[in-house]
Design a protein around this motif. Sequence first.
Motif, short mmCIF file in Angstrom:
data_model
loop_
_atom_site.label_atom_id
_atom_site.label_comp_id
_atom_site.label_asym_id
_atom_site.label_seq_id
_atom_site.Cartn_x
_atom_site.Cartn_y
_atom_site.Cartn_z
N PRO A 1 -9.00 38.55 51.61
CA PRO A 1 -9.06 40.01 52.57
C PRO A 1 -7.68 40.63 52.29
O PRO A 1 -6.67 40.04 51.57
N PRO A 2 -7.66 41.84 52.99
CA PRO A 2 -6.54 42.74 52.62
C PRO A 2 -5.36 42.11 53.52
O PRO A 2 -5.55 41.36 54.38
N ILE A 3 -4.08 42.55 53.09
CA ILE A 3 -3.05 42.22 53.78
C ILE A 3 -2.26 43.60 54.48
O ILE A 3 -1.91 44.41 53.61
N ALA A 4 -2.15 43.66 55.74
CA ALA A 4 -1.28 44.62 56.56
C ALA A 4 0.09 44.73 56.48
O ALA A 4 0.67 43.70 56.50
N ASP A 5 0.84 45.76 55.92
CA ASP A 5 2.06 46.03 55.86
C ASP A 5 2.63 47.30 56.53
O ASP A 5 2.60 48.35 55.98
N PRO A 6 2.95 47.29 57.88
CA PRO A 6 3.52 48.47 58.71
C PRO A 6 4.96 48.78 58.28
O PRO A 6 5.28 49.59 58.95
N GLY A 7 5.56 47.93 57.39
CA GLY A 7 6.90 48.28 57.04
C GLY A 7 7.83 47.17 58.09
O GLY A 7 7.32 46.38 58.65
N LEU B 1 7.92 57.99 61.26
CA LEU B 1 6.89 57.95 60.55
C LEU B 1 6.69 56.74 60.07
O LEU B 1 7.23 55.91 59.30
N LEU B 2 5.25 56.14 60.57
CA LEU B 2 4.95 54.88 60.53
C LEU B 2 4.16 55.04 58.66
O LEU B 2 3.39 55.78 58.73
N ASN B 3 4.19 53.91 58.04
CA ASN B 3 3.73 53.98 56.77
C ASN B 3 3.14 52.69 56.30
O ASN B 3 3.91 51.74 56.19
N GLY B 4 1.84 52.68 56.08
CA GLY B 4 1.18 51.38 55.97
C GLY B 4 0.83 51.08 54.38
O GLY B 4 -0.01 50.58 54.02
N GLY B 5 1.33 52.21 53.53
CA GLY B 5 1.00 52.39 52.14
C GLY B 5 1.38 50.99 51.29
O GLY B 5 0.85 51.15 50.13
N GLU B 6 2.24 50.18 51.71
CA GLU B 6 2.62 48.95 50.90
C GLU B 6 1.39 47.92 51.07
O GLU B 6 1.74 46.74 50.96
N SER B 7 0.61 48.18 52.05
CA SER B 7 -0.39 47.11 52.49
C SER B 7 -1.20 46.92 51.10
O SER B 7 -1.40 47.53 50.18
N ILE B 8 -1.64 45.41 50.86
CA ILE B 8 -2.22 44.99 49.71
C ILE B 8 -3.68 44.94 49.97
O ILE B 8 -4.19 44.46 50.91
N ASN B 9 -4.34 45.28 48.81
CA ASN B 9 -5.98 45.37 49.00
C ASN B 9 -6.85 44.36 49.17
O ASN B 9 -7.68 44.34 49.79
N GLY B 10 -6.45 43.22 48.43
CA GLY B 10 -7.04 42.04 48.49
C GLY B 10 -8.26 42.26 47.34
O GLY B 10 -7.97 42.67 46.38
N GLN C 1 15.08 54.96 74.92
CA GLN C 1 15.53 53.76 73.80
C GLN C 1 15.06 52.34 74.33
O GLN C 1 14.43 52.30 75.30
N GLY C 2 15.12 51.68 73.38
CA GLY C 2 14.46 50.35 73.29
C GLY C 2 13.57 49.99 72.37
O GLY C 2 13.84 50.50 71.24
N ILE C 3 12.84 49.02 72.65
CA ILE C 3 12.03 48.29 71.42
C ILE C 3 10.42 48.83 71.58
O ILE C 3 9.72 48.89 72.63
N TYR C 4 9.98 49.47 70.38
CA TYR C 4 8.59 49.77 70.40
C TYR C 4 7.90 48.94 69.24
O TYR C 4 8.57 48.92 68.13
N LYS C 5 6.72 48.40 69.84
CA LYS C 5 6.13 47.34 68.74
C LYS C 5 4.88 48.00 68.33
O LYS C 5 4.10 48.12 69.09
N VAL C 6 4.92 48.21 66.97
CA VAL C 6 3.53 48.72 66.60
C VAL C 6 2.71 47.73 65.63
O VAL C 6 3.07 46.89 64.95
N ILE C 7 1.51 47.87 65.70
CA ILE C 7 0.42 46.65 65.01
C ILE C 7 -0.38 47.64 64.32
O ILE C 7 -0.88 48.92 64.31
N LEU C 8 -0.47 46.96 62.76
CA LEU C 8 -1.37 47.54 62.06
C LEU C 8 -2.41 46.51 61.74
O LEU C 8 -1.90 45.64 61.35
#
Length: 142
Positions: free
Chosen positions: A30-36, A51-60, A99-106
């Motif tokens: 399967p592919p592997i997600a990488d949100p940075g 700017l969120l970038n998932g371009g380093e995700s791996i295809n599988g 200010q604070g923590i923002y959690k992003v899921i990809l």
Amino acid sequence: LHNLTVVVIDSTSITSTATPPSPWNPAIVPPIADPGSPETYADAAVGSEILLNGGESINGDAYIQSNGYTWYLAEKPIGSAVKLNTVTGSTSGFIPDQQGIYKVILFVQTELVTTGEGTKFGFVDYQNLWSEEASVEITVGQ
């Protein structure tokens, strides 16, 4: 590890057998997600676009198409009204309002195409492969 084979006999006594795809078939990657990483967003500040970038995700085993990226804003500071500017595509973004923590899921998805003898429809099978959840916590300062 157990092997599973499905045998179907229909009303015309035609027998079909198939080995289900992933997760039963370990040969399918399967592919592997990488949100940075948090370091990617180290200069995040209130009022400045992230700017969120998932371009380093791996295809599988199959290619991640442009609509194969799904972003979620899972956590944000209490009282924040922030939303992602888009939830699909290899990039997304938001402008933090506190200010604070923002959690992003990809999650990323590919469509594996199988051809030849033994495929479900005799010629071509399509199978969606999803990555596991990948997340990044972005610490936003003033």
